[in-house]
Design an enzyme around this catalytic site. Structure first.
Site, PDB file in Angstrom:
ATOM      1  CD  GLU A 147      -3.015  -0.571  -0.024  1.00  0.00           C
ATOM      2  OE1 GLU A 147      -3.154  -0.227  -1.230  1.00  0.00           O
ATOM      3  OE2 GLU A 147      -3.410  -1.653   0.403  1.00  0.00           O
ATOM      4  CG  HIS A 148      -0.121   4.898   0.404  1.00  0.00           C
ATOM      5  ND1 HIS A 148      -0.411   6.210   0.114  1.00  0.00           N
ATOM      6  CD2 HIS A 148      -1.254   4.368   0.915  1.00  0.00           C
ATOM      7  CE1 HIS A 148      -1.668   6.469   0.456  1.00  0.00           C
ATOM      8  NE2 HIS A 148      -2.197   5.346   0.943  1.00  0.00           N
ATOM      9  CB  THR A 149       4.743   0.262  -2.277  1.00  0.00           C
ATOM     10  OG1 THR A 149       3.652  -0.571  -2.715  1.00  0.00           O
ATOM     11  CG2 THR A 149       5.016  -0.014  -0.811  1.00  0.00           C
ATOM     12  CG  ASP A 150       0.853   2.869  -6.261  1.00  0.00           C
ATOM     13  OD1 ASP A 150       1.030   3.541  -5.218  1.00  0.00           O
ATOM     14  OD2 ASP A 150      -0.203   2.921  -6.924  1.00  0.00           O
TER      15      ASP A 150
ATOM     16  CB  ALA B 145     -15.707   0.014  -1.434  1.00  0.00           C
TER      17      ALA B 145
ATOM     18  CG  LEU C  60     -13.406  -2.717  -3.413  1.00  0.00           C
ATOM     19  CD1 LEU C  60     -14.639  -3.591  -3.536  1.00  0.00           C
ATOM     20  CD2 LEU C  60     -12.247  -3.516  -2.820  1.00  0.00           C
TER      21      LEU C  60
ATOM     22  CB  SER D   5     -15.298   2.373  -8.569  1.00  0.00           C
ATOM     23  OG  SER D   5     -15.044   3.572  -7.843  1.00  0.00           O
TER      24      SER D   5
ATOM     25  CD  GLU E 233      -7.438   7.668 -10.519  1.00  0.00           C
ATOM     26  OE1 GLU E 233      -7.951   7.666  -9.392  1.00  0.00           O
ATOM     27  OE2 GLU E 233      -7.665   6.794 -11.363  1.00  0.00           O
TER      28      GLU E 233
ATOM     29  CG  ASP F 105      -5.656   1.525  -8.047  1.00  0.00           C
ATOM     30  OD1 ASP F 105      -5.099   0.683  -7.319  1.00  0.00           O
ATOM     31  OD2 ASP F 105      -6.150   2.575  -7.612  1.00  0.00           O
TER      32      ASP F 105
END
Length: 404
Positions: free
Chosen positions: A42-45, A146, A148, A150, A183, A195
């Protein structure tokens, strides 16, 4: 996704529930792309690190008609109104709300392919200057807010549709970079490439092990079914917005930490550098950096453990990831902490929050026989705490974006 407050031109309609109700063009095809769950990383990307997401069996589906002009029009099952913009006037300052995810892909393709000549992928970018306009109807069963993704599901469904309809010869990793640019610049969310990569590259019963620096991706067998394990998503229904607030702050902290440590990215550091980081950095920045460095190590350890011991042995890594996000990166919320702790106490192999944080979902890897007990315990714990009732459901690793 957010509700539109768009500055692009908009034609109002009420009550349309289908492509045919919104548009008068003929349907030429349907494309779908899945949401994703990040198993760990998480937050590594955006720090050029490692991630291990999986595409899930929840899709955004778009229905498309070809126009005889240069207008790009979009409508959806979840919002009244038709939003439109000319392909000749794509401008990120004229995009807002959820439609920016659609228009942003067209804009990002223009930016990536260039106004003239041939791009690095071998696609004649002249296609974009003569491309027909499109009518696009969006429908989705990926829960919004959520964690996920979207948003990436919309972006990737649109990206593969435009690739097909505009005859672009580009790769899936290239389309992931298009989605990230859209994005970042059209929507205004400073996210990484994870994502979009998961939504485009996902495979059934597998996760995508992605090196966010090289963009090398490897499909990793999860083996959940063979081990009689299921992945539960606990949607806390606490909504978050990546384009504002804490997500941006965390990215700035990571950039500061890398700069003060004398490297271009936190990927250039490892856990062995933490003693020096503790001397160089202020306490808050140090803890942000510590999360990224230890999380990268946890991703690598998870991949190795899946290969050598199977999914039943990754629980401690999931648990440690949540603790790091809660304490060092400080992106959890009480509802997420309660969901994780309750799942852990009710038989989960491991549990953690997933996604950008500040709301959204937790995941719990549970024996199939414990699914109902974990679900009931989480619902009871939320009720006792006076929290909004969460939504709990199982997801399965699925194939990535495709023409339906």
């Amino acid at each position: 996704m957010t509700s539109p407050s768009s500055s692009e031109s908009s034609a109002s309609f009420e009550g349309a529930t289908s492509f045919e109700g919104a548009f008068d063009t003929a349907v030429v095809g349907r494309w779908a792309a899945p949401g994703r769950v990040n198993l760990i990383g998480e937050h590594t990307d955006y720090n050029d690190g490692f991630v291990l997401p999986l595409a899930i069996d929840r899709d955004t589906t778009i229905t498309v008609g070809v126009r005889d002009d240069r207008l790009l029009r979009v409508a959806s099952s979840f919002e009244a109104g038709v939003h439109e913009i000319s392909l000749d006037d794509l401008d990120t300052t004229q995009m807002s709300g959820w439609s920016a995810y659609v228009f942003g892909i067209a804009w990002a393709l223009q930016q990536k392919l260039g106004a003239q000549g041939t791009d690095a992928q071998g696609s004649d970018s002249q296609e974009l200057t003569t491309a027909a306009g499109l009518d696009i109807w969006v429908d989705s069963d990926v829960p919004v807010g959520a964690g996920l993704s979207s948003s990436a599901a919309i972006e990737c469904a649109v990206a593969v549709a435009l690739t097909d309809l505009w005859h672009l010869d580009v790769t899936r990793p290239f389309l992931a970079s298009v989605g990230q640019l859209a994005e970042n610049d059209a929507v205004g969310a400073p996210t990484g490439i994870m994502d979009q990569s998961a939504s485009l590259l996902g495979r059934a019963d597998s996760a995508v092990f992605l090196d966010c620096r090289s963009l090398d991706a490897e499909v990793i067998d999860l083996g959940f079914s063979a081990a009689s394990l299921e992945l539960l998503v606990i949607d806390t229904r606490v909504e978050h917005a990546h384009a504002t607030g804490g997500y941006v702050d965390r990215r700035v902290s990571c950039e500061r930490g890398a700069r003060e440590m004398g490297v271009s990215s936190l990927r250039d550091l490892d856990v062995d550098d933490l003693p020096r980081a503790a001397e160089v950095l202020d306490d808050e920045t140090f803890r942000r950096v510590r999360h990224i460095l230890t999380e990268n190590r946890r991703v690598l350890d998870t991949v190795r453990t899946l290969r050598e011991k199977g999914p039943g042995a990754i629980g401690a890594l999931l648990d440690a990831s949540h603790a790091s996000m809660r304490d060092d990166f400080e992106i959890s919320v009480p509802e997420l902490d309660l969901a994780v702790a309750t799942a852990q106490a009710t038989g989960a192999v491991g549990a953690r929050m997933t996604g950008g944080g500040f709301g959204g979902s937790a995941i719990a890897l549970v024996p199939t026989t414990a699914r109902d007990a974990v679900t009931a315990a989480v619902l009871a714990a939320f009720a006792a705490a006076g929290y909004r009732e969460p939504t709990v459901f199982a997801v399965h690793a699925a194939d990535g974006a495709r023409r339906v």
